[in-house]
Design an enzyme around this catalytic site. Structure first.
Site, short mmCIF file in Angstrom:
data_model
loop_
_atom_site.label_atom_id
_atom_site.label_comp_id
_atom_site.label_asym_id
_atom_site.label_seq_id
_atom_site.Cartn_x
_atom_site.Cartn_y
_atom_site.Cartn_z
N CYS A 7 0.49 0.63 4.32
CA CYS A 7 1.09 -0.36 3.41
C CYS A 7 2.56 -0.45 3.75
CB CYS A 7 0.84 -0.02 1.95
SG CYS A 7 1.66 1.45 1.34
N SER A 8 3.34 -1.05 2.91
CA SER A 8 4.76 -1.23 3.22
C SER A 8 5.47 0.09 3.46
CB SER A 8 5.46 -2.00 2.10
OG SER A 8 4.91 -3.28 2.01
#
Length: 102
Positions: A7-8
């Site tokens: 994810c980020s």
């Protein structure tokens, strides 16, 4: 089985990793499951069998696929509903299916 969730920053997927590890243990599946931010993918390329992207970074799909699939590492985006409900069992199944279908 070695799976990487991305994810980020690796924070939101870490909760899902815990649920996936529990599901794997319950099913008697030996699995190494980790979560990282997108900037760390290259550190894991030689240590994974499949990579799952969190829905919030689905825009990375084509780029990551282009880099990893030639090396035999399947890449998919985690289903929105399964991610939102933190359904570790379903996401584990998705990873298993990816590995079994390579």
């Amino acid at each position: 089985m070695r799976v990487l969730l991305v994810c980020s920053a690796g924070m939101s997927t870490s909760m899902l990793v815990a649920k996936m590890r529990t599901a794997a243990e319950t099913q008697g599946i030996e699995a190494e499951i980790n979560a990282v931010g997108e900037s760390q993918i290259s550190n894991y390329v030689d240590k994974i069998d499949a990579l799952l992207l969190g829905p919030q970074v689905r825009f990375l799909l084509n780029k990551v696929k282009a880099n990893l699939e030639p090396q035999g590492i399947p890449v998919e985006v985690i289903n929105n509903m399964d991610y939102g409900t933190m359904n570790g069992e379903k996401v584990l199944k998705q990873a298993l299916d990816m590995i079994n279908n390579k």
